[in-house]
Design a protein around this motif. Structure first.
Motif, PDB file in Angstrom:
ATOM      1  N   ALA A 247      78.301  74.064 -45.119  1.00 41.63           N
ATOM      2  CA  ALA A 247      77.652  73.777 -43.841  1.00 41.63           C
ATOM      3  C   ALA A 247      76.534  72.762 -44.044  1.00 41.63           C
ATOM      4  CB  ALA A 247      77.103  75.062 -43.229  1.00 41.63           C
ATOM      5  N   GLU A 248      75.770  72.903 -45.136  1.00 46.70           N
ATOM      6  CA  GLU A 248      74.753  71.900 -45.475  1.00 46.70           C
ATOM      7  C   GLU A 248      75.406  70.542 -45.728  1.00 46.70           C
ATOM      8  OE1 GLU A 248      71.034  72.598 -47.812  1.00 46.70           O
ATOM      9  OE2 GLU A 248      72.197  74.307 -48.531  1.00 46.70           O
ATOM     10  N   LEU A 249      76.525  70.570 -46.421  1.00 41.54           N
ATOM     11  CA  LEU A 249      77.196  69.319 -46.758  1.00 41.54           C
ATOM     12  C   LEU A 249      77.636  68.573 -45.509  1.00 41.54           C
ATOM     13  CD1 LEU A 249      78.168  67.613 -49.182  1.00 41.54           C
ATOM     14  CD2 LEU A 249      80.374  68.767 -48.961  1.00 41.54           C
ATOM     15  N   ARG A 250      78.084  69.304 -44.492  1.00 40.80           N
ATOM     16  CA  ARG A 250      78.479  68.657 -43.243  1.00 40.80           C
ATOM     17  C   ARG A 250      77.313  67.863 -42.657  1.00 40.80           C
ATOM     18  NH1 ARG A 250      82.725  66.787 -40.300  1.00 40.80           N
ATOM     19  NH2 ARG A 250      83.863  68.734 -40.101  1.00 40.80           N
ATOM     20  N   LEU A 251      76.094  68.396 -42.797  1.00 40.42           N
ATOM     21  CA  LEU A 251      74.930  67.670 -42.308  1.00 40.42           C
ATOM     22  C   LEU A 251      74.730  66.370 -43.078  1.00 40.42           C
ATOM     23  CD1 LEU A 251      72.407  70.612 -41.788  1.00 40.42           C
ATOM     24  CD2 LEU A 251      73.884  69.502 -40.095  1.00 40.42           C
ATOM     25  N   VAL A 252      75.118  66.374 -44.352  1.00 37.09           N
ATOM     26  CA  VAL A 252      75.001  65.164 -45.160  1.00 37.09           C
ATOM     27  C   VAL A 252      76.018  64.118 -44.717  1.00 37.09           C
ATOM     28  CG1 VAL A 252      75.119  64.216 -47.495  1.00 37.09           C
ATOM     29  CG2 VAL A 252      74.129  66.467 -47.128  1.00 37.09           C
ATOM     30  N   PHE A 253      77.203  64.546 -44.285  1.00 37.28           N
ATOM     31  CA  PHE A 253      78.247  63.602 -43.884  1.00 37.28           C
ATOM     32  C   PHE A 253      77.750  62.641 -42.803  1.00 37.28           C
ATOM     33  CE2 PHE A 253      82.175  66.420 -45.028  1.00 37.28           C
ATOM     34  CZ  PHE A 253      81.917  66.198 -46.370  1.00 37.28           C
ATOM     35  N   HIS A 254      76.787  63.079 -41.993  1.00 39.63           N
ATOM     36  CA  HIS A 254      76.309  62.234 -40.904  1.00 39.63           C
ATOM     37  C   HIS A 254      75.629  60.967 -41.405  1.00 39.63           C
ATOM     38  CE1 HIS A 254      76.979  64.802 -37.306  1.00 39.63           C
ATOM     39  NE2 HIS A 254      76.936  65.782 -38.187  1.00 39.63           N
ATOM     40  N   VAL A 255      75.286  60.947 -42.671  1.00 44.55           N
ATOM     41  CA  VAL A 255      74.613  59.756 -43.211  1.00 44.55           C
ATOM     42  C   VAL A 255      75.567  58.568 -43.301  1.00 44.55           C
ATOM     43  CG1 VAL A 255      75.095  60.094 -45.667  1.00 44.55           C
ATOM     44  CG2 VAL A 255      72.922  59.095 -44.979  1.00 44.55           C
ATOM     45  N   MET A 256      76.869  58.833 -43.298  1.00 45.51           N
ATOM     46  CA  MET A 256      77.851  57.771 -43.449  1.00 45.51           C
ATOM     47  C   MET A 256      78.101  57.071 -42.114  1.00 45.51           C
ATOM     48  SD  MET A 256      78.215  58.172 -46.631  1.00 45.51           S
ATOM     49  CE  MET A 256      79.377  56.844 -46.893  1.00 45.51           C
ATOM     50  N   GLU A 257      77.836  55.772 -42.076  1.00 49.96           N
ATOM     51  CA  GLU A 257      78.052  55.015 -40.845  1.00 49.96           C
ATOM     52  C   GLU A 257      79.533  54.868 -40.513  1.00 49.96           C
ATOM     53  OE1 GLU A 257      75.996  51.340 -41.510  1.00 49.96           O
ATOM     54  OE2 GLU A 257      74.145  52.119 -40.616  1.00 49.96           O
ATOM     55  N   ASN A 258      80.377  54.857 -41.530  1.00 50.24           N
ATOM     56  CA  ASN A 258      81.822  54.718 -41.334  1.00 50.24           C
ATOM     57  C   ASN A 258      82.520  55.932 -41.939  1.00 50.24           C
ATOM     58  OD1 ASN A 258      84.540  54.071 -41.315  1.00 50.24           O
ATOM     59  ND2 ASN A 258      84.215  51.927 -41.863  1.00 50.24           N
ATOM     60  N   PRO A 259      82.689  57.016 -41.168  1.00 55.48           N
ATOM     61  CA  PRO A 259      83.280  58.233 -41.734  1.00 55.48           C
ATOM     62  C   PRO A 259      84.705  58.042 -42.231  1.00 55.48           C
ATOM     63  CG  PRO A 259      83.097  58.404 -39.342  1.00 55.48           C
ATOM     64  CD  PRO A 259      82.323  57.192 -39.751  1.00 55.48           C
ATOM     65  N   GLY A 260      85.448  57.138 -41.603  1.00 54.74           N
ATOM     66  CA  GLY A 260      86.811  56.889 -42.059  1.00 54.74           C
ATOM     67  C   GLY A 260      86.845  56.338 -43.465  1.00 54.74           C
ATOM     68  N   ALA A 261      85.989  55.358 -43.723  1.00 53.61           N
ATOM     69  CA  ALA A 261      85.937  54.755 -45.058  1.00 53.61           C
ATOM     70  C   ALA A 261      85.497  55.768 -46.103  1.00 53.61           C
ATOM     71  CB  ALA A 261      84.991  53.562 -45.053  1.00 53.61           C
ATOM     72  N   PHE A 262      84.630  56.687 -45.712  1.00 53.96           N
ATOM     73  CA  PHE A 262      84.158  57.694 -46.644  1.00 53.96           C
ATOM     74  C   PHE A 262      85.238  58.735 -46.930  1.00 53.96           C
ATOM     75  CE2 PHE A 262      81.998  61.904 -47.122  1.00 53.96           C
ATOM     76  CZ  PHE A 262      81.587  61.728 -48.439  1.00 53.96           C
ATOM     77  N   HIS A 263      85.847  59.282 -45.883  1.00 57.34           N
ATOM     78  CA  HIS A 263      86.768  60.406 -46.056  1.00 57.34           C
ATOM     79  C   HIS A 263      88.156  60.002 -46.542  1.00 57.34           C
ATOM     80  CE1 HIS A 263      84.138  63.521 -44.569  1.00 57.34           C
ATOM     81  NE2 HIS A 263      83.955  62.908 -43.415  1.00 57.34           N
ATOM     82  N   ALA A 264      88.624  58.811 -46.147  1.00 52.51           N
ATOM     83  CA  ALA A 264      90.018  58.438 -46.400  1.00 52.51           C
ATOM     84  C   ALA A 264      90.440  58.581 -47.866  1.00 52.51           C
ATOM     85  CB  ALA A 264      90.276  57.024 -45.893  1.00 52.51           C
ATOM     86  N   PRO A 265      89.666  58.076 -48.839  1.00 48.81           N
ATOM     87  CA  PRO A 265      90.123  58.178 -50.232  1.00 48.81           C
ATOM     88  C   PRO A 265      90.276  59.616 -50.719  1.00 48.81           C
ATOM     89  CG  PRO A 265      88.346  56.579 -50.024  1.00 48.81           C
ATOM     90  CD  PRO A 265      88.395  57.337 -48.744  1.00 48.81           C
ATOM     91  N   PHE A 266      89.473  60.516 -50.166  1.00 53.43           N
ATOM     92  CA  PHE A 266      89.494  61.886 -50.656  1.00 53.43           C
ATOM     93  C   PHE A 266      90.664  62.695 -50.091  1.00 53.43           C
ATOM     94  CE2 PHE A 266      85.142  60.432 -51.217  1.00 53.43           C
ATOM     95  CZ  PHE A 266      84.966  60.733 -52.569  1.00 53.43           C
ATOM     96  N   VAL A 267      91.284  62.199 -49.030  1.00 54.48           N
ATOM     97  CA  VAL A 267      92.498  62.855 -48.525  1.00 54.48           C
ATOM     98  C   VAL A 267      93.574  62.826 -49.605  1.00 54.48           C
ATOM     99  CG1 VAL A 267      94.325  62.762 -46.793  1.00 54.48           C
ATOM    100  CG2 VAL A 267      91.949  62.308 -46.120  1.00 54.48           C
ATOM    101  N   ALA A 268      93.797  61.641 -50.165  1.00 53.94           N
ATOM    102  CA  ALA A 268      94.790  61.506 -51.233  1.00 53.94           C
ATOM    103  C   ALA A 268      94.341  62.233 -52.503  1.00 53.94           C
ATOM    104  CB  ALA A 268      95.038  60.034 -51.524  1.00 53.94           C
ATOM    105  N   ARG A 269      93.059  62.214 -52.776  1.00 53.17           N
ATOM    106  CA  ARG A 269      92.568  62.862 -53.992  1.00 53.17           C
ATOM    107  C   ARG A 269      92.709  64.380 -53.905  1.00 53.17           C
ATOM    108  NH1 ARG A 269      87.343  59.351 -56.041  1.00 53.17           N
ATOM    109  NH2 ARG A 269      87.630  60.657 -57.887  1.00 53.17           N
ATOM    110  N   ASN A 270      92.573  64.941 -52.700  1.00 55.06           N
ATOM    111  CA  ASN A 270      92.803  66.375 -52.544  1.00 55.06           C
ATOM    112  C   ASN A 270      94.257  66.726 -52.846  1.00 55.06           C
ATOM    113  OD1 ASN A 270      90.149  66.739 -51.815  1.00 55.06           O
ATOM    114  ND2 ASN A 270      90.556  66.921 -49.614  1.00 55.06           N
ATOM    115  N   ARG A 271      95.175  65.864 -52.402  1.00 54.32           N
ATOM    116  CA  ARG A 271      96.600  66.101 -52.677  1.00 54.32           C
ATOM    117  C   ARG A 271      96.866  66.032 -54.175  1.00 54.32           C
ATOM    118  NH1 ARG A 271     100.520  68.520 -50.226  1.00 54.32           N
ATOM    119  NH2 ARG A 271     100.129  67.395 -48.259  1.00 54.32           N
ATOM    120  N   LEU A 272      96.295  65.051 -54.852  1.00 53.62           N
ATOM    121  CA  LEU A 272      96.513  64.900 -56.280  1.00 53.62           C
ATOM    122  C   LEU A 272      95.937  66.088 -57.057  1.00 53.62           C
ATOM    123  CD1 LEU A 272      96.129  61.572 -58.231  1.00 53.62           C
ATOM    124  CD2 LEU A 272      95.554  63.752 -59.279  1.00 53.62           C
ATOM    125  N   LEU A 273      94.739  66.523 -56.671  1.00 51.64           N
ATOM    126  CA  LEU A 273      94.115  67.662 -57.343  1.00 51.64           C
ATOM    127  C   LEU A 273      94.951  68.926 -57.161  1.00 51.64           C
ATOM    128  CD1 LEU A 273      91.787  68.968 -58.884  1.00 51.64           C
ATOM    129  CD2 LEU A 273      90.525  69.105 -56.725  1.00 51.64           C
TER     130      LEU A 273
END
Length: 227
Positions: free
Chosen positions: A163-189
Motif C-alpha cells: 500500500a505504501e508502494l502504491r503511493l510511491v508509484f504516483h511519482v512516475m509521470e509516465n506510468p506506462g513507461a514505468f510498468h510496461a517492462p515489469f509485466v514481461a519480467r513478472n512472466r519470466l520470473l
C-alpha cells in the motif's frame, strides 16, 4: 472491485477483527488500488456516511493507518494520505529484498497459481493501456510471491508495504513507461519458479527490485514527485 465495511460484516473473520480494523482494511485497499492519491485529504463525513460507521470508529481506523505510515494527521486541517520521500523508497525496497527474495529462495513446491493469475491480469490490463490496473496486478503478483512463505504475519506486513508502494508509484509521470517492462519480467520470473530454477529466480528478482528502485529514485531526483 471495492469492498465496503457493510460487505465485510458477515463471516467468521469478524471474530478476529474489530470494526475499526475492518475499516482500516477497506481504506488500505483503496490506497493500494490508487483510489486515494498522495496528499489527498480524507473526509470524515463522506467516508463515515459511505461506510455507515461512527466518527470514533473511523478515527480509530485513521490512527491504525497512521501507524502504518499511510496517513498523516495535520493539526486543524484533517487527515491526509501520506506523501512519501526518496528515503521511504530506499527503506521500502530494503525490506522488500529481504522478504521477497527469501520467499523465492524457499519456494520449492509452492503453489504458483496466484502468481500466474496476477501475471495474466497484468498482461490483459497492459494490452488495454489500463496502467493503474497494471500497477494493481503488479502489487498482487508480489503479494503472491510473499504468500509462498506460508506466513500470515508476513502476508499482513507485505500488504502494508505494498500500500505504501502504491503511493510511491504516483511519482512516475509516465506510468506506462514505468510498468510496461515489469509485466514481461513478472512472466519470466514466474517461469523460473515453475521450472524450479530458484537460485536464478532469486538473482533475477534482486536485479528486478534494483531496477525498479532506481527508476523511482530517478523520478524523485528529477523533481517529478507529487507535492
Amino acid at each position: 472491485m471495492l469492498v465496503t465495511v457493510r460487505e465485510q460484516t458477515t463471516g467468521p473473520h469478524l471474530l478476529r477483527a474489530s470494526t475499526a480494523e475492518l475499516v482500516a482494511g477497506v481504506l488500505r485497499d483503496r490506497i493500494a488500488q490508487a483510489v486515494y492519491a498522495p496528499g489527498e485529504r480524507l473526509s470524515e463525513e463522506a467516508i463515515g456516511a459511505e461506510l455507515e460507521i461512527s466518527r470514533n470508529t473511523l478515527r480509530e481506523a485513521f490512527r491504525l493507518l497512521g501507524h502504518e505510515r499511510l496517513l498523516v494527521h495535520k493539526l486543524n486541517r484533517g487527515v491526509f494520505v501520506r506523501v512519501l520521500s526518496a528515503s521511504d523508497v530506499k527503506d521500502l525496497y530494503l525490506v522488500r529484498r529481504v522478504i521477497e527474495c527469501a520467499a523465492v529462495r524457499n519456494s520449492a513446491g509452492g503453489d504458483l497459481a496466484a502468481c500466474r493469475e496476477a501475471v495474466d491480469e497484468g498482461e490483459r490490463a497492459a494490452a488495454d493501456d489500463r496502467w493503474r490496473d497494471v500497477g494493481t496486478a503488479n502489487l498482487r503478483f508480489h503479494q503472491a510471491l510473499v504468500a509462498l512463505h506460508g506466513s500470515s504475519r508476513l502476508d499482513e506486513l507485505m500488504g502494508q508495504l505494498l500500500a505504501e508502494l502504491r503511493l510511491v508509484f504516483h511519482v512516475m509521470e509516465n506510468p506506462g513507461a514505468f510498468h510496461a517492462p515489469f509485466v514481461a519480467r513478472n512472466r519470466l520470473l514466474t517461469g523460473l519458479l515453475e521450472e524450479g530454477r530458484l537460485a536464478e529466480a532469486e538473482q533475477y528478482l534482486s536485479r528486478y527490485l534494483d531496477d525498479a528502485e532506481a527508476l523511482l529514485q530517478g523520478a524523485f531526483t528529477s523533481g517529478s514527485q507529487p507535492g
